[in-house]
Design a protein around this motif. Sequence first.
Motif, mmCIF file in Angstrom:
data_model
loop_
_atom_site.group_PDB
_atom_site.id
_atom_site.type_symbol
_atom_site.label_atom_id
_atom_site.label_comp_id
_atom_site.label_asym_id
_atom_site.label_seq_id
_atom_site.Cartn_x
_atom_site.Cartn_y
_atom_site.Cartn_z
ATOM 1 N N GLU A 288 1.626 -5.013 -13.323
ATOM 2 C CA GLU A 288 1.531 -3.879 -12.416
ATOM 3 C C GLU A 288 0.785 -2.742 -13.100
ATOM 4 O OE1 GLU A 288 5.730 -3.271 -11.700
ATOM 5 O OE2 GLU A 288 5.602 -4.442 -9.859
ATOM 6 N N VAL A 289 -0.165 -2.156 -12.375
ATOM 7 C CA VAL A 289 -0.926 -1.029 -12.906
ATOM 8 C C VAL A 289 -0.766 0.137 -11.944
ATOM 9 C CG1 VAL A 289 -3.160 -0.177 -13.693
ATOM 10 C CG2 VAL A 289 -2.596 -2.608 -13.954
ATOM 11 N N TYR A 290 -0.188 1.218 -12.445
ATOM 12 C CA TYR A 290 0.012 2.425 -11.657
ATOM 13 C C TYR A 290 -1.100 3.403 -12.003
ATOM 14 C CZ TYR A 290 4.521 0.421 -10.639
ATOM 15 O OH TYR A 290 5.513 -0.424 -10.205
ATOM 16 N N ILE A 291 -1.909 3.709 -11.007
ATOM 17 C CA ILE A 291 -3.007 4.656 -11.184
ATOM 18 C C ILE A 291 -2.525 5.982 -10.618
ATOM 19 C CG2 ILE A 291 -5.414 5.200 -10.673
ATOM 20 C CD1 ILE A 291 -5.899 2.173 -10.354
ATOM 21 N N LEU A 292 -2.455 6.996 -11.485
ATOM 22 C CA LEU A 292 -1.856 8.264 -11.095
ATOM 23 C C LEU A 292 -2.895 9.271 -10.623
ATOM 24 C CD1 LEU A 292 0.922 8.580 -13.806
ATOM 25 C CD2 LEU A 292 0.875 7.289 -11.695
ATOM 26 N N GLY A 293 -3.692 8.845 -9.688
ATOM 27 C CA GLY A 293 -4.579 9.759 -8.986
ATOM 28 C C GLY A 293 -5.982 9.874 -9.524
ATOM 29 N N ASP A 294 -6.810 10.440 -8.665
ATOM 30 C CA ASP A 294 -8.224 10.709 -8.921
ATOM 31 C C ASP A 294 -8.997 9.459 -9.323
ATOM 32 O OD1 ASP A 294 -7.608 13.258 -8.212
ATOM 33 O OD2 ASP A 294 -8.191 14.190 -10.097
ATOM 34 N N VAL A 295 -8.836 8.434 -8.500
ATOM 35 C CA VAL A 295 -9.602 7.204 -8.697
ATOM 36 C C VAL A 295 -11.080 7.509 -8.494
ATOM 37 C CG1 VAL A 295 -9.965 4.837 -7.913
ATOM 38 C CG2 VAL A 295 -7.680 5.818 -7.869
ATOM 39 N N GLY A 296 -11.343 8.304 -7.500
ATOM 40 C CA GLY A 296 -12.709 8.701 -7.199
ATOM 41 C C GLY A 296 -12.737 9.428 -5.873
ATOM 42 N N MET A 297 -13.819 10.116 -5.637
ATOM 43 C CA MET A 297 -13.950 10.853 -4.391
ATOM 44 C C MET A 297 -15.213 10.355 -3.701
ATOM 45 S SD MET A 297 -13.652 14.963 -3.873
ATOM 46 C CE MET A 297 -15.127 15.384 -4.783
ATOM 47 N N ASP B 256 -8.322 11.929 -4.071
ATOM 48 C CA ASP B 256 -8.120 10.688 -3.313
ATOM 49 C C ASP B 256 -7.870 10.923 -1.826
ATOM 50 O OD1 ASP B 256 -8.185 9.063 -5.704
ATOM 51 O OD2 ASP B 256 -6.175 9.832 -6.126
ATOM 52 N N PHE B 257 -7.744 12.174 -1.418
ATOM 53 C CA PHE B 257 -7.277 12.488 -0.070
ATOM 54 C C PHE B 257 -8.116 11.889 1.044
ATOM 55 C CE2 PHE B 257 -10.076 15.880 -1.360
ATOM 56 C CZ PHE B 257 -10.791 16.210 -0.224
ATOM 57 N N LYS B 258 -9.414 11.787 0.882
ATOM 58 C CA LYS B 258 -10.242 11.189 1.937
ATOM 59 C C LYS B 258 -10.287 9.664 1.811
ATOM 60 C CE LYS B 258 -13.108 15.080 3.082
ATOM 61 N NZ LYS B 258 -14.427 15.559 3.419
ATOM 62 N N ASN B 259 -10.335 9.181 0.610
ATOM 63 C CA ASN B 259 -10.490 7.737 0.400
ATOM 64 C C ASN B 259 -9.305 6.912 0.872
ATOM 65 O OD1 ASN B 259 -12.942 8.311 -0.705
ATOM 66 N ND2 ASN B 259 -12.458 7.602 -2.752
ATOM 67 N N ILE B 260 -8.102 7.458 0.808
ATOM 68 C CA ILE B 260 -6.929 6.645 1.152
ATOM 69 C C ILE B 260 -6.920 6.226 2.625
ATOM 70 C CG2 ILE B 260 -5.466 7.476 -0.715
ATOM 71 C CD1 ILE B 260 -4.063 9.284 1.341
ATOM 72 N N HIS B 261 -7.734 6.872 3.439
ATOM 73 C CA HIS B 261 -7.811 6.516 4.855
ATOM 74 C C HIS B 261 -8.856 5.435 5.114
ATOM 75 C CE1 HIS B 261 -5.051 9.723 5.655
ATOM 76 N NE2 HIS B 261 -5.830 10.561 5.003
ATOM 77 N N ASN B 262 -9.533 4.994 4.081
ATOM 78 C CA ASN B 262 -10.558 3.958 4.204
ATOM 79 C C ASN B 262 -9.957 2.621 3.793
ATOM 80 O OD1 ASN B 262 -12.689 2.218 2.717
ATOM 81 N ND2 ASN B 262 -13.876 3.513 4.119
ATOM 82 N N ARG B 263 -10.112 1.611 4.633
ATOM 83 C CA ARG B 263 -9.522 0.292 4.373
ATOM 84 C C ARG B 263 -10.087 -0.363 3.113
ATOM 85 N NH1 ARG B 263 -9.577 -4.092 9.011
ATOM 86 N NH2 ARG B 263 -10.236 -2.179 9.995
ATOM 87 N N ASP B 264 -11.393 -0.215 2.873
ATOM 88 C CA ASP B 264 -11.986 -0.808 1.665
ATOM 89 C C ASP B 264 -11.323 -0.265 0.403
ATOM 90 O OD1 ASP B 264 -14.066 -2.447 2.889
ATOM 91 O OD2 ASP B 264 -15.031 -0.538 3.403
ATOM 92 N N PHE B 265 -11.004 1.014 0.431
ATOM 93 C CA PHE B 265 -10.362 1.667 -0.706
ATOM 94 C C PHE B 265 -8.875 1.305 -0.773
ATOM 95 C CE2 PHE B 265 -8.009 5.200 -2.570
ATOM 96 C CZ PHE B 265 -8.711 5.458 -3.737
ATOM 97 N N VAL C 78 -0.657 6.503 -7.016
ATOM 98 C CA VAL C 78 -0.001 7.786 -6.799
ATOM 99 C C VAL C 78 -1.163 8.757 -6.618
ATOM 100 C CG1 VAL C 78 1.460 9.570 -7.801
ATOM 101 C CG2 VAL C 78 2.010 7.139 -8.165
ATOM 102 N N THR C 79 -1.325 9.243 -5.416
ATOM 103 C CA THR C 79 -2.547 9.963 -5.049
ATOM 104 C C THR C 79 -2.727 11.277 -5.797
ATOM 105 O OG1 THR C 79 -1.399 10.920 -3.155
ATOM 106 C CG2 THR C 79 -2.720 8.942 -2.754
ATOM 107 N N GLY C 80 -3.998 11.570 -6.058
ATOM 108 C CA GLY C 80 -4.375 12.832 -6.669
ATOM 109 C C GLY C 80 -5.237 13.637 -5.712
#
Length: 170
Positions: A47-56, A81-90, A76-78
């Motif tokens: 398991e890999v927990y990414i704590l935000g700011d994957v990319g914009m 990430d606010f726009k990307n989380i609504h994209n299915r590819d992301f 865990v969103t940063g």
Amino acid sequence: MKYYISDLHLFHPAILQKCSRPFATIDDMHRTIFQNWEKKGIGPCDEVYILGDVGMYHEKEIGKFLMALPGKKYLVTGNHDFKNIHNRDFSSAFLWCRPYAEVRDNERKVVLFHYPIEEWNGFYVGSYHLHGHIHNTTVTHIDRRYNVSVDVINYTPVTLDELIAQNDVK
């Protein structure tokens, strides 16, 4: 195994200069992150927990990059990430996306949040807090609070045991 990492800022060339990252190009940074992930030996069941700011922005490219990395990924969103989380590819690269999480890691409670906080659930009974957001900026030391920004963990996912060992040395 559980691993933690934050502030990848994939496909964000300005981050190289902003955080003085040691890469000539964003492709160099991507290659290093990918190679470090593989060298760590992360397997499909880890398991890999990414704590935000994957990319914009660049949702499709980021999603493709993440899907190629081994392991079960959680976000865990940063603030980036606010726009990307609504994209299915992301978002399909992750088993879940949340603004906050609490997990158990070898019987230890770990509070996951993108931002460093002064006190967290279980603070007075030995729980840990992992965060990102501040990159390589120094903040007041608080026992059991660890920064997992790529800028301070050598662009490689780390375990809680590694964080404890590294910080007990200081």
